[in-house]
Design a protein around this motif. Structure first.
Motif, PDB file in Angstrom:
ATOM      1  N   ILE A  54      49.983  58.936   1.001  1.00  0.00           N
ATOM      2  CA  ILE A  54      50.426  58.412  -0.292  1.00  0.00           C
ATOM      3  C   ILE A  54      51.738  57.677  -0.034  1.00  0.00           C
ATOM      4  O   ILE A  54      52.683  58.254   0.500  1.00  0.00           O
ATOM      5  N   THR A  55      51.781  56.426  -0.399  1.00  0.00           N
ATOM      6  CA  THR A  55      52.956  55.613  -0.140  1.00  0.00           C
ATOM      7  C   THR A  55      53.588  55.181  -1.456  1.00  0.00           C
ATOM      8  O   THR A  55      52.901  54.665  -2.332  1.00  0.00           O
ATOM      9  N   ASP A  56      54.870  55.395  -1.565  1.00  0.00           N
ATOM     10  CA  ASP A  56      55.639  54.947  -2.719  1.00  0.00           C
ATOM     11  C   ASP A  56      56.751  54.052  -2.209  1.00  0.00           C
ATOM     12  O   ASP A  56      57.778  54.537  -1.742  1.00  0.00           O
ATOM     13  N   ARG A  57      56.533  52.756  -2.243  1.00  0.00           N
ATOM     14  CA  ARG A  57      57.530  51.845  -1.687  1.00  0.00           C
ATOM     15  C   ARG A  57      58.831  51.889  -2.467  1.00  0.00           C
ATOM     16  O   ARG A  57      59.879  51.486  -1.967  1.00  0.00           O
ATOM     17  N   LEU A  58      58.820  52.416  -3.691  1.00  0.00           N
ATOM     18  CA  LEU A  58      60.052  52.522  -4.467  1.00  0.00           C
ATOM     19  C   LEU A  58      61.006  53.550  -3.870  1.00  0.00           C
ATOM     20  O   LEU A  58      62.193  53.548  -4.183  1.00  0.00           O
ATOM     21  N   SER A  59      60.503  54.399  -2.988  1.00  0.00           N
ATOM     22  CA  SER A  59      61.400  55.345  -2.311  1.00  0.00           C
ATOM     23  C   SER A  59      62.358  54.603  -1.385  1.00  0.00           C
ATOM     24  O   SER A  59      63.356  55.172  -0.939  1.00  0.00           O
ATOM     25  N   GLY A  60      62.096  53.340  -1.119  1.00  0.00           N
ATOM     26  CA  GLY A  60      62.986  52.520  -0.302  1.00  0.00           C
ATOM     27  C   GLY A  60      64.392  52.421  -0.865  1.00  0.00           C
ATOM     28  O   GLY A  60      65.340  52.197  -0.118  1.00  0.00           O
TER      29      GLY A  60
ATOM     30  N   LYS B  17      65.250  45.941  -1.773  1.00  0.00           N
ATOM     31  CA  LYS B  17      64.671  47.186  -1.259  1.00  0.00           C
ATOM     32  C   LYS B  17      63.218  47.315  -1.702  1.00  0.00           C
ATOM     33  O   LYS B  17      62.800  48.287  -2.318  1.00  0.00           O
ATOM     34  N   SER B  18      62.456  46.274  -1.366  1.00  0.00           N
ATOM     35  CA  SER B  18      61.018  46.180  -1.676  1.00  0.00           C
ATOM     36  C   SER B  18      60.744  46.270  -3.171  1.00  0.00           C
ATOM     37  O   SER B  18      59.788  46.896  -3.618  1.00  0.00           O
ATOM     38  N   GLY B  19      61.580  45.607  -3.939  1.00  0.00           N
ATOM     39  CA  GLY B  19      61.380  45.546  -5.382  1.00  0.00           C
ATOM     40  C   GLY B  19      61.860  46.768  -6.127  1.00  0.00           C
ATOM     41  O   GLY B  19      61.596  46.915  -7.318  1.00  0.00           O
ATOM     42  N   ALA B  20      62.589  47.667  -5.452  1.00  0.00           N
ATOM     43  CA  ALA B  20      63.055  48.908  -6.092  1.00  0.00           C
ATOM     44  C   ALA B  20      64.389  48.742  -6.802  1.00  0.00           C
ATOM     45  O   ALA B  20      64.776  49.585  -7.595  1.00  0.00           O
ATOM     46  N   GLU B  21      65.106  47.650  -6.508  1.00  0.00           N
ATOM     47  CA  GLU B  21      66.420  47.425  -7.110  1.00  0.00           C
ATOM     48  C   GLU B  21      66.546  45.972  -7.560  1.00  0.00           C
ATOM     49  O   GLU B  21      65.861  45.097  -7.060  1.00  0.00           O
ATOM     50  N   GLY B  22      67.457  45.738  -8.464  1.00  0.00           N
ATOM     51  CA  GLY B  22      67.765  44.380  -8.898  1.00  0.00           C
ATOM     52  C   GLY B  22      66.911  43.919 -10.059  1.00  0.00           C
ATOM     53  O   GLY B  22      66.138  44.685 -10.641  1.00  0.00           O
ATOM     54  N   GLU B  23      67.054  42.642 -10.380  1.00  0.00           N
ATOM     55  CA  GLU B  23      66.355  42.105 -11.560  1.00  0.00           C
ATOM     56  C   GLU B  23      64.850  42.024 -11.377  1.00  0.00           C
ATOM     57  O   GLU B  23      64.116  41.900 -12.338  1.00  0.00           O
ATOM     58  N   ASN B  24      64.376  42.115 -10.155  1.00  0.00           N
ATOM     59  CA  ASN B  24      62.935  41.991  -9.913  1.00  0.00           C
ATOM     60  C   ASN B  24      62.160  43.287 -10.136  1.00  0.00           C
ATOM     61  O   ASN B  24      60.948  43.309  -9.986  1.00  0.00           O
ATOM     62  N   ILE B  25      62.852  44.336 -10.513  1.00  0.00           N
ATOM     63  CA  ILE B  25      62.165  45.607 -10.729  1.00  0.00           C
ATOM     64  C   ILE B  25      61.176  45.504 -11.891  1.00  0.00           C
ATOM     65  O   ILE B  25      60.183  46.219 -11.946  1.00  0.00           O
ATOM     66  N   ASP B  26      61.433  44.580 -12.813  1.00  0.00           N
ATOM     67  CA  ASP B  26      60.543  44.383 -13.963  1.00  0.00           C
ATOM     68  C   ASP B  26      59.668  43.141 -13.818  1.00  0.00           C
ATOM     69  O   ASP B  26      59.061  42.698 -14.790  1.00  0.00           O
ATOM     70  N   ASP B  27      59.597  42.579 -12.615  1.00  0.00           N
ATOM     71  CA  ASP B  27      58.798  41.384 -12.367  1.00  0.00           C
ATOM     72  C   ASP B  27      57.457  41.812 -11.763  1.00  0.00           C
ATOM     73  O   ASP B  27      57.376  42.109 -10.565  1.00  0.00           O
ATOM     74  N   PRO B  28      56.389  41.867 -12.580  1.00  0.00           N
ATOM     75  CA  PRO B  28      55.110  42.366 -12.064  1.00  0.00           C
ATOM     76  C   PRO B  28      54.560  41.537 -10.910  1.00  0.00           C
ATOM     77  O   PRO B  28      53.924  42.081 -10.004  1.00  0.00           O
ATOM     78  N   ALA B  29      54.803  40.236 -10.906  1.00  0.00           N
ATOM     79  CA  ALA B  29      54.292  39.394  -9.824  1.00  0.00           C
ATOM     80  C   ALA B  29      54.951  39.767  -8.495  1.00  0.00           C
ATOM     81  O   ALA B  29      54.281  39.892  -7.463  1.00  0.00           O
ATOM     82  N   PHE B  30      56.277  39.955  -8.506  1.00  0.00           N
ATOM     83  CA  PHE B  30      56.973  40.332  -7.279  1.00  0.00           C
ATOM     84  C   PHE B  30      56.591  41.749  -6.859  1.00  0.00           C
ATOM     85  O   PHE B  30      56.435  42.032  -5.671  1.00  0.00           O
TER      86      PHE B  30
ATOM     87  N   ASP C 269      53.742  43.112  -7.287  1.00  0.00           N
ATOM     88  CA  ASP C 269      52.416  42.981  -6.667  1.00  0.00           C
ATOM     89  C   ASP C 269      52.527  42.460  -5.235  1.00  0.00           C
ATOM     90  O   ASP C 269      51.790  42.907  -4.347  1.00  0.00           O
ATOM     91  N   VAL C 270      53.444  41.503  -5.004  1.00  0.00           N
ATOM     92  CA  VAL C 270      53.650  40.978  -3.651  1.00  0.00           C
ATOM     93  C   VAL C 270      54.136  42.093  -2.732  1.00  0.00           C
ATOM     94  O   VAL C 270      53.653  42.250  -1.609  1.00  0.00           O
ATOM     95  N   CYS C 271      55.097  42.882  -3.205  1.00  0.00           N
ATOM     96  CA  CYS C 271      55.620  43.998  -2.390  1.00  0.00           C
ATOM     97  C   CYS C 271      54.512  44.998  -2.066  1.00  0.00           C
ATOM     98  O   CYS C 271      54.400  45.454  -0.924  1.00  0.00           O
ATOM     99  N   ASP C 272      53.709  45.335  -3.059  1.00  0.00           N
ATOM    100  CA  ASP C 272      52.587  46.256  -2.817  1.00  0.00           C
ATOM    101  C   ASP C 272      51.606  45.668  -1.810  1.00  0.00           C
ATOM    102  O   ASP C 272      51.096  46.375  -0.941  1.00  0.00           O
ATOM    103  N   LEU C 273      51.335  44.369  -1.939  1.00  0.00           N
ATOM    104  CA  LEU C 273      50.399  43.711  -1.029  1.00  0.00           C
ATOM    105  C   LEU C 273      50.914  43.736   0.407  1.00  0.00           C
ATOM    106  O   LEU C 273      50.161  44.023   1.349  1.00  0.00           O
ATOM    107  N   ILE C 274      52.196  43.463   0.590  1.00  0.00           N
ATOM    108  CA  ILE C 274      52.784  43.473   1.931  1.00  0.00           C
ATOM    109  C   ILE C 274      52.668  44.855   2.556  1.00  0.00           C
ATOM    110  O   ILE C 274      52.212  45.001   3.697  1.00  0.00           O
ATOM    111  N   VAL C 275      53.068  45.881   1.810  1.00  0.00           N
ATOM    112  CA  VAL C 275      52.999  47.247   2.348  1.00  0.00           C
ATOM    113  C   VAL C 275      51.544  47.630   2.632  1.00  0.00           C
ATOM    114  O   VAL C 275      51.233  48.204   3.680  1.00  0.00           O
ATOM    115  N   GLY C 276      50.647  47.276   1.725  1.00  0.00           N
ATOM    116  CA  GLY C 276      49.229  47.595   1.924  1.00  0.00           C
ATOM    117  C   GLY C 276      48.645  46.905   3.137  1.00  0.00           C
ATOM    118  O   GLY C 276      47.919  47.524   3.931  1.00  0.00           O
TER     119      GLY C 276
END
Length: 174
Positions: free
Chosen positions: A29-35, A76-89, A91-98
């Protein structure tokens, strides 16, 4: 050091991956937000590991890293900053990790017990016993150094553009 890896490791006496055991995971189980809990240097080195998988297994993942890698580090893979609420970004982070995890599994699961070192994605790992522990280097710093040698050779042989040494440096050293 776990995830889909056939070995599980933990740190000890200030060395990374000092203790471990071989037993393949039944579930990862991977949670990239733990980054967001990681020191930025460790996150960068994780990104460098993703780049190694992308280089050896998945050109589309490499292209995603070329386009989004710096932003992944900065947020930090979409875990911090203004992109935390950007669904497109996100999705990109999830795709990269996947894609990185899929590439890793495709690389390792024919060799679960590491009976051979034909593991292109693990370039740099095979040198560890010779100098990592005796030098007192941390595992991720030693890997960063070891990963650069093939990159330098590829630049000298004109297989790789010189620009990638800068990308490698920015990903691996904090």
């Amino acid at each position: 050091d776990a995830g889909p890896s056939p070995h599980m490791c933990c740190n000890g006496f200030e060395y990374e991956n000092l203790y471990g055991a071989y037993h393949p995971s039944l579930l990862t189980i991977t949670d990239r937000l733990s980054g967001k809990t990681l020191h930025l240097g460790r996150l960068r080195r994780g990104v460098a590991e993703i780049i190694k998988i992308a280089v050896t297994k998945d050109l589309s993942c490499f292209k995603l890293m070329e386009q989004w890698g710096l932003k992944c580090i900065q947020t930090k893979s979409g875990a911090e900053g203004e992109n935390i609420d950007d669904p497109a970004f996100q999705d990109v982070c999830d795709l990269i990790v996947g894609k990185a995890m899929e590439g890793y599994v495709r690389s390792e699961y024919g060799n679960l017990w590491e009976t051979h070192q034909c593991r292109p994605h693990a370039y740099g790992h095979t040198w560890s016993p010779g100098y990592e522990l005796p030098s007192g280097m941390l595992h991720d710093h030693a890997l960063a150094l070891k990963a650069k040698v093939p990159l330098l050779i590829s630049i000298v042989m004109h297989f790789t553009k010189h620009i990638y040494i800068h990308l490698s440096h920015s990903c691996t050293w904090s």
